[in-house]
Design a protein around this motif. Sequence first.
Motif, PDB file in Angstrom:
ATOM      1  N   SER A 114     -15.104 -56.476 -23.052  1.00 39.96           N
ATOM      2  CA  SER A 114     -13.795 -55.842 -22.887  1.00 39.96           C
ATOM      3  C   SER A 114     -13.571 -54.754 -23.926  1.00 39.96           C
ATOM      4  O   SER A 114     -13.075 -53.666 -23.607  1.00 39.96           O
ATOM      5  N   VAL A 115     -13.966 -55.020 -25.168  1.00 45.01           N
ATOM      6  CA  VAL A 115     -13.795 -54.038 -26.238  1.00 45.01           C
ATOM      7  C   VAL A 115     -14.688 -52.823 -25.997  1.00 45.01           C
ATOM      8  O   VAL A 115     -14.290 -51.684 -26.253  1.00 45.01           O
ATOM      9  N   ARG A 116     -15.897 -53.068 -25.492  1.00 47.95           N
ATOM     10  CA  ARG A 116     -16.829 -51.970 -25.238  1.00 47.95           C
ATOM     11  C   ARG A 116     -16.260 -50.989 -24.217  1.00 47.95           C
ATOM     12  O   ARG A 116     -16.439 -49.779 -24.323  1.00 47.95           O
ATOM     13  N   LYS A 117     -15.555 -51.520 -23.216  1.00 43.26           N
ATOM     14  CA  LYS A 117     -14.980 -50.654 -22.179  1.00 43.26           C
ATOM     15  C   LYS A 117     -13.829 -49.810 -22.716  1.00 43.26           C
ATOM     16  O   LYS A 117     -13.452 -48.820 -22.108  1.00 43.26           O
ATOM     17  N   GLN A 118     -13.260 -50.260 -23.843  1.00 44.69           N
ATOM     18  CA  GLN A 118     -12.115 -49.542 -24.400  1.00 44.69           C
ATOM     19  C   GLN A 118     -12.391 -49.131 -25.840  1.00 44.69           C
ATOM     20  O   GLN A 118     -11.527 -49.206 -26.698  1.00 44.69           O
TER      21      GLN A 118
END
Length: 510
Positions: free
Chosen positions: A261-265
Motif C-alpha cells: 500500500s505504501v509503495r503505491k503511494q
Amino acid sequence: MEPSAREPLVRKTRSSYRTFTESTSKRLDKEYLRSLHNKRLYLAVFAAVLGNFSFGFALVYPSPVIPALEADPSPALRLNQHTASWFGSVFTLGAAVGGLSAMLLNDRLGRKLSIMFSALPSAVGYALMAGAQGIGMLLLGRVLTGYAGGVTSASIPVYISEISHAGVRGMLGACPQLMAVLGSLVLYALGKYLGLVLDWRWLAVAGEVPVLTMIILLCFMPNSPRFLLSQGKDDEALGSLCWLRGKDTDYAREYEQIKDSVRKQSQRISCAEIKDPFIYKPILIAVGMRFLQQLSGVTCVLVYLQSIFKKTSVILKPEYDAALVGLVRLFSVAIAAVSMDKAGRKVLLFVSAGVMLVSNLTMGLYIHFVPASQNGTIANKTLVSSANLPAEPTNYITLIPLLATMFFIMGYAMGWGPITWLLMSEILPLKARGVASGLCVVVSWLTAFTLTRFFLWVVEVFGLEVPFLFFAVICAGNILFTGCCVPETKGRSLEQIEAFFRTGRRSFMR
C-alpha cells in the motif's frame, strides 16, 4: 449424473477452492488472537493518548477558573466580559495554529515525534498560567496549551490508526476522546475540591503531570510502521510491527500488505492529484465532519459550562453540575468505545446527532418559553459577572437545562465526538494523511474559535436561546451528512478503505 455420484465431485471441488487447510486456518486464528491481545499495542496507545488527557484538561480549564478570576482581588488578573471571552476562546486559536503546523510535523518528524514535540509548548503554557501576574500571561499560556492540543489532535488519531490491529481499531480509535473526557472530568473535580484549599493556579500545576508522563513513556514506544516505510526504513518498520503484534504472530504478512500500500503511494501529493476523487472525497468528508462537529456547539458548552449553569440557575451548584456532566460524558465515550466495532460507525453517528438535536432544541425552547421568574435567569443577557445570581435556586423546573446538557454531552460523546477523530484517521489516503489531518484540525479549531469568541456576544445581544436553537439546526444537518456522505468502515483494514475510495466499488468494503 446421480446425486450420489456427484457428491464426491462436489466435495473435491470445494476442497480445491479452499484457501487454507483446516489446520492452517486454526493456526491463523490463534495468531490473530495473539496479535489482537498483544499488551504492547495497548501500552503504546496509552502513552500517546496522555496527550489527549492534557488536551481535555486544558480545553475546559476556563470553566472553573473564569468564575474565580472574575472575583480575583488583583485588578491585573480580574476578568470582565471582554477578557473572559478571550480567555475562553484563544485556546482554540492556538489549536488551529497547532493543526496547521502538524501538517508539516506529521510528515517530517513522524506521528510519534510530533506528539512528543507538543509536550514543550504544553509544559511552558501551564507554567505561564501557574505563575501569571497579568491577563497577558494567562492568554499566552492558553495559546501555548492550545497549540499543543492542535498538534496532538492531528497526530494522535493518525498514530493510533496506523499502529492498531483492524479488529480493535474502533475501540482504540475512541481512546483519544475517552482520555480527553477523563482529562476534563479530572479538571472539574480538582476545580471543586482543590479550590477549597488552594487557588486556581494549582490547576495549571496539575496539568504538567500528564504532559511529563507522556513524553517519558513515548521514548520507549515505536513509530508507526506505515510512516517508517514511507521514509524507506523497511527494517525499522518490520521491527515496529513485530513489537506491536508480537513475535509469535503472522505480522510478516501484514507487513507485506502495508508495504504494498505504501509503495503505491510513495510520492508526495501534488496539486494535480487533488482533483482525483480518491484524494479529494475522503478529505472533504473528514473536513466536513470536523466542521459540523464544532458547529454543533460542543466547545462553547464545555468552555462556558459553569457559567451556563449559573445563568439558568440549575437547582444544583454549578461545580456539581459540571462534574456530573463530565461523568456522563466519560460513561458515554466508554459505551462508544465498546460498541464501535460491533454496532458500526454510522449507526452511532445517527443516534448521536439525533440526541444532540433533541437536547439543543429542548434547551433553546426552555430558555425562550419558561419565564425568567421561574427559570432563575436574569434578563437572559449575560453569562459573566454571575456572582449576583441566586446561589440556591429552589425551582425544580431548572433541572431541565441540566438534563438537556447531560443528554447533549452524552449524544456527542457516543458518536460525533470520538468517531469524527477515528474516521479522519481511517479514510484519509496515506500520501495525504499528514497534511489532510492537519487541515481537518485547522478547520475544526478555527470554527471553534469563532463560536467561542462570539458566543458571549450573541448571548448578550440576542439571548441564550439563540445559539442553542442554531446548534439544533446544525445537528439536523449532521444527520443528513451522515446518511449521504459517510462510509461504514467497521472491521475494514486501512488498505480496504483506500481501495473503496480508489475504485468506488463497495465490494472492497465487505
